[in-house]
Design a protein around this motif. Sequence first.
Motif, PDB file in Angstrom:
ATOM      1  N   ASP A   1       0.864  -1.170   0.000  1.00  0.00           N
ATOM      2  CA  ASP A   1       0.000   0.000   0.000  1.00  0.00           C
ATOM      3  C   ASP A   1       0.905   1.225   0.000  1.00  0.00           C
ATOM      4  O   ASP A   1       2.130   1.102  -0.046  1.00  0.00           O
ATOM      5  CB  ASP A   1      -0.924   0.013   1.228  1.00  0.00           C
ATOM      6  N   GLY A   2       0.323   2.406   0.112  1.00  0.00           N
ATOM      7  CA  GLY A   2       1.113   3.622   0.041  1.00  0.00           C
ATOM      8  C   GLY A   2       2.253   3.682   1.024  1.00  0.00           C
ATOM      9  O   GLY A   2       3.350   4.135   0.694  1.00  0.00           O
ATOM     10  N   ASP A   3       2.039   3.235   2.261  1.00  0.00           N
ATOM     11  CA  ASP A   3       3.090   3.339   3.279  1.00  0.00           C
ATOM     12  C   ASP A   3       3.568   1.986   3.775  1.00  0.00           C
ATOM     13  O   ASP A   3       4.189   1.902   4.826  1.00  0.00           O
ATOM     14  CB  ASP A   3       2.594   4.175   4.453  1.00  0.00           C
ATOM     15  N   VAL A   4       3.304   0.913   3.015  1.00  0.00           N
ATOM     16  CA  VAL A   4       3.681  -0.434   3.440  1.00  0.00           C
ATOM     17  C   VAL A   4       4.447  -1.143   2.328  1.00  0.00           C
ATOM     18  O   VAL A   4       4.013  -1.165   1.173  1.00  0.00           O
ATOM     19  CB  VAL A   4       2.441  -1.271   3.836  1.00  0.00           C
ATOM     20  N   LEU A   5       5.587  -1.726   2.688  1.00  0.00           N
ATOM     21  CA  LEU A   5       6.366  -2.552   1.782  1.00  0.00           C
ATOM     22  C   LEU A   5       6.018  -4.017   1.994  1.00  0.00           C
ATOM     23  O   LEU A   5       5.731  -4.443   3.116  1.00  0.00           O
ATOM     24  CB  LEU A   5       7.865  -2.363   2.036  1.00  0.00           C
ATOM     25  N   ALA A   6       6.054  -4.788   0.903  1.00  0.00           N
ATOM     26  CA  ALA A   6       5.855  -6.232   0.960  1.00  0.00           C
ATOM     27  C   ALA A   6       7.148  -6.906   0.547  1.00  0.00           C
ATOM     28  O   ALA A   6       7.633  -6.710  -0.567  1.00  0.00           O
ATOM     29  CB  ALA A   6       4.719  -6.655   0.041  1.00  0.00           C
ATOM     30  N   LEU A   7       7.726  -7.698   1.439  1.00  0.00           N
ATOM     31  CA  LEU A   7       8.992  -8.374   1.202  1.00  0.00           C
ATOM     32  C   LEU A   7       8.747  -9.863   1.021  1.00  0.00           C
ATOM     33  O   LEU A   7       8.246 -10.537   1.920  1.00  0.00           O
ATOM     34  CB  LEU A   7       9.940  -8.117   2.370  1.00  0.00           C
ATOM     35  N   ASP A   8       9.088 -10.371  -0.172  1.00  0.00           N
ATOM     36  CA  ASP A   8       8.871 -11.782  -0.487  1.00  0.00           C
ATOM     37  C   ASP A   8       9.766 -12.663   0.369  1.00  0.00           C
ATOM     38  O   ASP A   8      10.986 -12.485   0.376  1.00  0.00           O
ATOM     39  CB  ASP A   8       9.185 -12.075  -1.958  1.00  0.00           C
ATOM     40  N   LYS A   9       9.160 -13.631   1.039  1.00  0.00           N
ATOM     41  CA  LYS A   9       9.910 -14.570   1.872  1.00  0.00           C
ATOM     42  C   LYS A   9       9.833 -15.946   1.236  1.00  0.00           C
ATOM     43  O   LYS A   9       8.746 -16.463   0.987  1.00  0.00           O
ATOM     44  CB  LYS A   9       9.317 -14.586   3.286  1.00  0.00           C
ATOM     45  N   ALA A  10      11.007 -16.545   0.966  1.00  0.00           N
ATOM     46  CA  ALA A  10      11.029 -17.820   0.250  1.00  0.00           C
ATOM     47  C   ALA A  10      10.710 -19.002   1.158  1.00  0.00           C
ATOM     48  O   ALA A  10       9.953 -19.893   0.769  1.00  0.00           O
ATOM     49  CB  ALA A  10      12.387 -18.018  -0.417  1.00  0.00           C
ATOM     50  N   VAL A  11      11.304 -19.044   2.344  1.00  0.00           N
ATOM     51  CA  VAL A  11      11.134 -20.198   3.234  1.00  0.00           C
ATOM     52  C   VAL A  11      10.900 -19.706   4.656  1.00  0.00           C
ATOM     53  O   VAL A  11      11.795 -19.076   5.245  1.00  0.00           O
ATOM     54  CB  VAL A  11      12.383 -21.104   3.219  1.00  0.00           C
ATOM     55  N   PRO A  12       9.698 -19.977   5.231  1.00  0.00           N
ATOM     56  CA  PRO A  12       8.502 -20.471   4.540  1.00  0.00           C
ATOM     57  C   PRO A  12       7.956 -19.388   3.619  1.00  0.00           C
ATOM     58  O   PRO A  12       8.135 -18.192   3.888  1.00  0.00           O
ATOM     59  CB  PRO A  12       7.536 -20.781   5.690  1.00  0.00           C
ATOM     60  N   SER A  13       7.316 -19.798   2.542  1.00  0.00           N
ATOM     61  CA  SER A  13       6.945 -18.871   1.484  1.00  0.00           C
ATOM     62  C   SER A  13       5.817 -17.953   1.935  1.00  0.00           C
ATOM     63  O   SER A  13       4.753 -18.404   2.359  1.00  0.00           O
ATOM     64  CB  SER A  13       6.514 -19.661   0.246  1.00  0.00           C
ATOM     65  N   GLY A  14       6.069 -16.652   1.851  1.00  0.00           N
ATOM     66  CA  GLY A  14       5.069 -15.688   2.273  1.00  0.00           C
ATOM     67  C   GLY A  14       5.550 -14.274   2.062  1.00  0.00           C
ATOM     68  O   GLY A  14       6.461 -14.014   1.263  1.00  0.00           O
ATOM     69  N   VAL A  15       4.969 -13.329   2.791  1.00  0.00           N
ATOM     70  CA  VAL A  15       5.297 -11.918   2.658  1.00  0.00           C
ATOM     71  C   VAL A  15       5.399 -11.306   4.045  1.00  0.00           C
ATOM     72  O   VAL A  15       4.558 -11.559   4.911  1.00  0.00           O
ATOM     73  CB  VAL A  15       4.229 -11.176   1.825  1.00  0.00           C
ATOM     74  N   VAL A  16       6.444 -10.511   4.243  1.00  0.00           N
ATOM     75  CA  VAL A  16       6.597  -9.718   5.457  1.00  0.00           C
ATOM     76  C   VAL A  16       6.196  -8.289   5.118  1.00  0.00           C
ATOM     77  O   VAL A  16       6.772  -7.683   4.211  1.00  0.00           O
ATOM     78  CB  VAL A  16       8.044  -9.753   5.986  1.00  0.00           C
ATOM     79  N   LEU A  17       5.201  -7.763   5.824  1.00  0.00           N
ATOM     80  CA  LEU A  17       4.732  -6.400   5.594  1.00  0.00           C
ATOM     81  C   LEU A  17       5.315  -5.476   6.656  1.00  0.00           C
ATOM     82  O   LEU A  17       5.229  -5.754   7.849  1.00  0.00           O
ATOM     83  CB  LEU A  17       3.204  -6.351   5.640  1.00  0.00           C
ATOM     84  N   VAL A  18       5.923  -4.382   6.198  1.00  0.00           N
ATOM     85  CA  VAL A  18       6.541  -3.432   7.109  1.00  0.00           C
ATOM     86  C   VAL A  18       6.309  -2.022   6.563  1.00  0.00           C
ATOM     87  O   VAL A  18       6.353  -1.796   5.353  1.00  0.00           O
ATOM     88  CB  VAL A  18       8.050  -3.726   7.272  1.00  0.00           C
ATOM     89  N   LYS A  19       6.058  -1.072   7.452  1.00  0.00           N
ATOM     90  CA  LYS A  19       5.775   0.300   7.023  1.00  0.00           C
ATOM     91  C   LYS A  19       7.064   1.026   6.635  1.00  0.00           C
ATOM     92  O   LYS A  19       8.175   0.612   6.978  1.00  0.00           O
ATOM     93  CB  LYS A  19       5.046   1.051   8.132  1.00  0.00           C
ATOM     94  N   ASN A  20       6.894   2.121   5.906  1.00  0.00           N
ATOM     95  CA  ASN A  20       8.043   2.879   5.405  1.00  0.00           C
ATOM     96  C   ASN A  20       8.991   3.324   6.510  1.00  0.00           C
ATOM     97  O   ASN A  20      10.186   3.502   6.275  1.00  0.00           O
ATOM     98  CB  ASN A  20       7.572   4.118   4.636  1.00  0.00           C
ATOM     99  N   ASP A  21       8.454   3.534   7.717  1.00  0.00           N
ATOM    100  CA  ASP A  21       9.298   3.991   8.823  1.00  0.00           C
ATOM    101  C   ASP A  21       9.887   2.837   9.630  1.00  0.00           C
ATOM    102  O   ASP A  21      10.534   3.057  10.650  1.00  0.00           O
ATOM    103  CB  ASP A  21       8.517   4.932   9.745  1.00  0.00           C
ATOM    104  N   GLY A  22       9.648   1.602   9.195  1.00  0.00           N
ATOM    105  CA  GLY A  22      10.187   0.439   9.876  1.00  0.00           C
ATOM    106  C   GLY A  22       9.245  -0.199  10.867  1.00  0.00           C
ATOM    107  O   GLY A  22       9.585  -1.226  11.475  1.00  0.00           O
ATOM    108  N   THR A  23       8.051   0.353  11.047  1.00  0.00           N
ATOM    109  CA  THR A  23       7.078  -0.238  11.961  1.00  0.00           C
ATOM    110  C   THR A  23       6.558  -1.549  11.390  1.00  0.00           C
ATOM    111  O   THR A  23       6.075  -1.580  10.257  1.00  0.00           O
ATOM    112  CB  THR A  23       5.895   0.715  12.198  1.00  0.00           C
TER     113      THR A  23
END
Length: 408
Positions: free
Chosen positions: A111-133
Amino acid sequence: MYSVLRPLALCLVASVAMADAPIITNPREAPVQRTVHYDEVWRAGADDEAEYIFGVIGDAETDAEGNIYLLDTQQYIVFKFSADGEYLGTVSRKGEGPGEINMCFGMNRWDGDVLALDKAVPSGVVLVKNDGTPDRNLKFTFESRSENQRFAFAHGLRIRDGHLVTSGQASRLENGLRYTTHFTVTLNRELEEVYSFGNHESEVVFADEVNVDEAKEFNPVGNWALGREGEVYLAPRRDAWVIEVRRTTGELLRTIRREFEPHRRTKEEREQAKSRWTFSSDGTLPPIHYRMCDTDPAIDRMAFLGDELRVWGSRIEKDLPEGTATRFDVLDRTGRLVEERSLAFPYEPAEDGLHYLEDGRVVRVKAFTSANAASNVGWNVQNGEEKEDASNLDDFILEVIVYRPVDG
């Protein structure tokens, strides 16, 4: 244990079609040939006194303020820089806690202030805000591709206008051998599979010998791009310049065609094409044999940026003038060929990596190839016919250089 990074490929797309879906036909030659020149904005990584150290920068993203986020796929750190290159700290670091990452190799804007980081093992996504929250963590949920499926993971997730598409691999064991199924699917916001564009059964089997047949390994759902409003662009044929535009639910919206004469490879080019495959192992690699095609694929890769589709092919990437980093065809959202565009800035194709940002800037990762090889110390790695030997690497400095267009 063996692993392999495979070239983009495809197999049968489900035959979901809309009545009288239009066919857009483009000429062989683009109506306009244009060069866009770029200026350097800032660079980072070569300063011995900097408070950060880069490992391997594998992806880049931006936000509405023009900040740039760099994903280090060796150290599993997300670095943040301002639009003018000021270091703003880290957004995420290696770990298994909230907002922390491990085995992450791709990055998107969720989203506008959230990054999605692809995680291979286990396969998924880590969501973190632009400020690191920390936001939350999600796991991919895929349909089973076989009775003996052992695991599945995703790679290459793209997010645009609320739509999510990813490719993936599912592995199964039969008689002690590992087989791989490649697939491309759409997902909902909980990362659950919604629709599959098709599967490709790889014939590469990890046994006493590995045989790669380039023609058979072409995957009709592996070369794709996510456009606006849920339009998915697929290049389902190796031997013809054809792009299918489908909804994320599979319906065919239109087909884009172009006159095409395949480039016939020289002996040297057939050898170079083997580098599309990289094998790695924590043990001894078996002998690897290749059967390569006599011609290049019609479409090498695609990317949707802003409101345009960029299409790369060997025909227009060969014999680039000095100072030209890349060249590609540009199509508008209807599928009409607009121009052949060259981007002019310093670039070493055998060593550097490139990341294109939505706002038109380009992130060049200088010495990416050497940095990546150095990160594989302790593993046996073979790229094409070449075995990597990190001990023989010359001194290198991985730098990130940001360019912006100055004339278009």
